[in-house]
Motif scaffolding. Structure first.
Motif, PDB file in Angstrom:
ATOM      1  N   PHE A 118       0.805  -1.211   0.000  1.00 37.07           N
ATOM      2  CA  PHE A 118       0.000   0.000   0.000  1.00 37.07           C
ATOM      3  C   PHE A 118       0.842   1.267   0.000  1.00 37.07           C
ATOM      4  N   ASN A 119       1.962   1.261   0.743  1.00 38.31           N
ATOM      5  CA  ASN A 119       2.793   2.459   0.832  1.00 38.31           C
ATOM      6  C   ASN A 119       3.718   2.646  -0.365  1.00 38.31           C
ATOM      7  N   LEU A 120       3.719   1.694  -1.279  1.00 36.36           N
ATOM      8  CA  LEU A 120       4.494   1.885  -2.502  1.00 36.36           C
ATOM      9  C   LEU A 120       3.709   2.789  -3.442  1.00 36.36           C
ATOM     10  N   THR A 121       4.342   3.222  -4.534  1.00 36.68           N
ATOM     11  CA  THR A 121       3.671   4.120  -5.462  1.00 36.68           C
ATOM     12  C   THR A 121       2.423   3.467  -6.035  1.00 36.68           C
ATOM     13  N   PRO A 122       1.252   4.074  -5.837  1.00 42.05           N
ATOM     14  CA  PRO A 122       0.013   3.462  -6.318  1.00 42.05           C
ATOM     15  C   PRO A 122      -0.111   3.578  -7.833  1.00 42.05           C
ATOM     16  N   PRO A 123      -0.695   2.586  -8.503  1.00 39.10           N
ATOM     17  CA  PRO A 123      -0.862   2.665  -9.956  1.00 39.10           C
ATOM     18  C   PRO A 123      -1.769   3.820 -10.369  1.00 39.10           C
ATOM     19  N   GLU A 124      -2.705   4.224  -9.488  1.00 42.74           N
ATOM     20  CA  GLU A 124      -3.595   5.343  -9.802  1.00 42.74           C
ATOM     21  C   GLU A 124      -2.815   6.623 -10.068  1.00 42.74           C
ATOM     22  N   LEU A 125      -1.683   6.786  -9.381  1.00 43.47           N
ATOM     23  CA  LEU A 125      -0.909   8.017  -9.528  1.00 43.47           C
ATOM     24  C   LEU A 125      -0.301   8.134 -10.917  1.00 43.47           C
ATOM     25  N   SER A 126       0.350   7.075 -11.371  1.00 40.88           N
ATOM     26  CA  SER A 126       0.986   7.116 -12.689  1.00 40.88           C
ATOM     27  C   SER A 126      -0.030   7.017 -13.824  1.00 40.88           C
ATOM     28  N   ASP A 127      -1.143   6.314 -13.576  1.00 48.40           N
ATOM     29  CA  ASP A 127      -2.136   6.104 -14.642  1.00 48.40           C
ATOM     30  C   ASP A 127      -3.124   7.265 -14.788  1.00 48.40           C
ATOM     31  N   HIS A 128      -3.556   7.828 -13.637  1.00 49.99           N
ATOM     32  CA  HIS A 128      -4.655   8.789 -13.694  1.00 49.99           C
ATOM     33  C   HIS A 128      -4.360  10.135 -13.047  1.00 49.99           C
ATOM     34  N   PHE A 157     -10.737  19.724  -9.625  1.00 50.78           N
ATOM     35  CA  PHE A 157      -9.433  19.710 -10.301  1.00 50.78           C
ATOM     36  C   PHE A 157      -9.202  18.338 -10.926  1.00 50.78           C
ATOM     37  N   ASN A 158      -8.804  18.297 -12.204  1.00 51.04           N
ATOM     38  CA  ASN A 158      -8.565  17.008 -12.864  1.00 51.04           C
ATOM     39  C   ASN A 158      -7.374  17.051 -13.814  1.00 51.04           C
ATOM     40  N   GLU A 159      -6.481  18.033 -13.628  1.00 51.65           N
ATOM     41  CA  GLU A 159      -5.333  18.166 -14.522  1.00 51.65           C
ATOM     42  C   GLU A 159      -4.214  17.208 -14.127  1.00 51.65           C
ATOM     43  N   ARG A 160      -3.390  16.848 -15.097  1.00 47.36           N
ATOM     44  CA  ARG A 160      -2.174  16.078 -14.832  1.00 47.36           C
ATOM     45  C   ARG A 160      -1.022  17.039 -14.643  1.00 47.36           C
ATOM     46  N   LEU A 161      -0.139  16.724 -13.696  1.00 44.18           N
ATOM     47  CA  LEU A 161       1.049  17.520 -13.436  1.00 44.18           C
ATOM     48  C   LEU A 161       2.280  16.699 -13.783  1.00 44.18           C
ATOM     49  N   ASP A 162       3.438  17.329 -13.697  1.00 47.15           N
ATOM     50  CA  ASP A 162       4.686  16.597 -13.900  1.00 47.15           C
ATOM     51  C   ASP A 162       4.747  15.423 -12.925  1.00 47.15           C
ATOM     52  N   SER A 163       5.285  14.292 -13.377  1.00 45.92           N
ATOM     53  CA  SER A 163       5.276  13.068 -12.556  1.00 45.92           C
ATOM     54  C   SER A 163       5.991  13.263 -11.218  1.00 45.92           C
ATOM     55  N   LEU A 164       7.107  14.019 -11.213  1.00 49.27           N
ATOM     56  CA  LEU A 164       7.827  14.263  -9.961  1.00 49.27           C
ATOM     57  C   LEU A 164       7.028  15.156  -9.024  1.00 49.27           C
ATOM     58  N   VAL A 165       6.296  16.100  -9.589  1.00 43.30           N
ATOM     59  CA  VAL A 165       5.436  16.959  -8.766  1.00 43.30           C
ATOM     60  C   VAL A 165       4.329  16.120  -8.141  1.00 43.30           C
ATOM     61  N   GLU A 166       3.723  15.246  -8.942  1.00 41.93           N
ATOM     62  CA  GLU A 166       2.626  14.414  -8.431  1.00 41.93           C
ATOM     63  C   GLU A 166       3.091  13.474  -7.323  1.00 41.93           C
ATOM     64  N   ILE A 167       4.231  12.823  -7.503  1.00 44.60           N
ATOM     65  CA  ILE A 167       4.683  11.874  -6.487  1.00 44.60           C
ATOM     66  C   ILE A 167       5.055  12.594  -5.195  1.00 44.60           C
ATOM     67  N   ASN A 168       5.623  13.798  -5.295  1.00 44.96           N
ATOM     68  CA  ASN A 168       5.969  14.543  -4.082  1.00 44.96           C
ATOM     69  C   ASN A 168       4.724  15.059  -3.366  1.00 44.96           C
ATOM     70  N   ILE A 169       3.724  15.517  -4.114  1.00 46.81           N
ATOM     71  CA  ILE A 169       2.452  15.918  -3.490  1.00 46.81           C
ATOM     72  C   ILE A 169       1.836  14.725  -2.775  1.00 46.81           C
ATOM     73  N   TYR A 170       1.827  13.586  -3.451  1.00 49.37           N
ATOM     74  CA  TYR A 170       1.239  12.373  -2.873  1.00 49.37           C
ATOM     75  C   TYR A 170       1.939  11.987  -1.573  1.00 49.37           C
ATOM     76  N   ARG A 171       3.271  12.011  -1.569  1.00 47.06           N
ATOM     77  CA  ARG A 171       4.029  11.613  -0.376  1.00 47.06           C
ATOM     78  C   ARG A 171       3.797  12.593   0.780  1.00 47.06           C
ATOM     79  N   ILE A 172       3.688  13.893   0.475  1.00 47.61           N
ATOM     80  CA  ILE A 172       3.445  14.873   1.535  1.00 47.61           C
ATOM     81  C   ILE A 172       2.069  14.654   2.150  1.00 47.61           C
TER      82      ILE A 172
END
Length: 260
Positions: A118-128, A157-172
């Motif tokens: 569960f604490n690993l990168t979720p597929p929803e993040l990279s896919d959606h 809000f439904n926009e995609r952001l840069d992948s590094l931005v998304e993963i850092n937002i998710y982790r925070i």
């Protein structure tokens, strides 16, 4: 000292000598260089400490996942293997009961895999993107912990952001929710997302016991203190801003502002 030759008339040459006392200026320059070097060395030392803590935390997390897989999933898979090998097709009654048990065991293994990963990168993040990922995060954490964790996308809000931005937002967001679960003793957590033309804003509010933020800043080795350090390092990496508001007995709010 400067020497400047000049000719006041055609018949006469003179030499202008200009002398300046620069001892104080030189001493000040040396002091500035010394302070700059000390500041640089201090920043490098702090960065090394933070980096080592991040690596240490990553190693602990990997060890935890490995332990969960080995002690939980590994043992259940071993049990599944032995149960399959012990099936006697000639004894239909016992085989039927054993198959029912195997179904239950398989369900537990699936749950164990989901929990361990569960604490690993979720597929929803990279896919959606970030919104589906936070939606899944709050739902799963609420289900696993029994807490009421609500996610509200106020401005759709439904926009995609840069992948590094998304993963850092998710982790925070993940760290902020986990802190509310572990340390705040809260029962209700609200994650509110909104955006304007240039800013994505996320608030994580809990109704927990709260704390004094000034004391957390002084924590060097505690989990809560290091958690805040990781959050600040991640928000700085994506050029965002993080605000922490808390008061004893009145809960905590973590606010993220990220440029879009």
């Amino acid at each position: 000292m400067s020497l400047v030759p000049y000719r006041p008339t055609e018949e006469r040459s003179e030499l202008l000598i200009i002398a300046s006392e620069i001892t104080d200026r030189k001493a000040a320059q040396i002091e500035i260089e010394r302070l700059t070097e000390e500041s640089f060395e201090e920043k490098m030392s702090q960065q090394k400490i933070i980096s080592s803590k991040i690596i240490e935390n990553q190693e602990k997390e990997q060890s935890r996942i490995a332990k969960d897989v080995h002690d939980g999933i590994g043992q259940m898979l071993t049990g599944l293997k032995y149960n399959l090998e012990s099936i006697n097709m000639n004894d239909i009654e016992k085989t039927t009961l054993k198959i029912e048990h195997l179904k239950e065991l398989t369900t537990n293994i699936i749950k164990g895999v989901r929990t361990a990963t569960f604490n690993l990168t979720p597929p929803e993040l990279s896919d959606h993107g970030i919104v589906p990922a936070i939606t899944k995060l709050t739902h799963e954490l609420g289900r696993l912990t029994g807490k009421e964790i609500i996610f509200f996308n106020k401005t759709d809000f439904n926009e995609r952001l840069d992948s590094l931005v998304e993963i850092n937002i998710y982790r925070i967001v993940q760290e902020a929710i986990n802190n509310a679960i572990k340390y705040a003793d809260s029962s209700h957590i609200l994650v509110l997302l909104s955006h304007s033309k240039n800013i994505l804003s996320i608030n994580i509010d809990d109704d927990g016991k709260g704390f004094e933020p000034s004391k957390v800043k002084k924590v060097k080795n505690g989990d809560g203190g290091m958690g805040m350090t990781f959050m600040k390092e991640r928000i700085k990496y994506i050029n965002g801003r993080l605000f922490l508001n808390s008061e004893l007995g009145k809960g905590t709010r973590v606010t993220l502002n990220i440029p879009i």
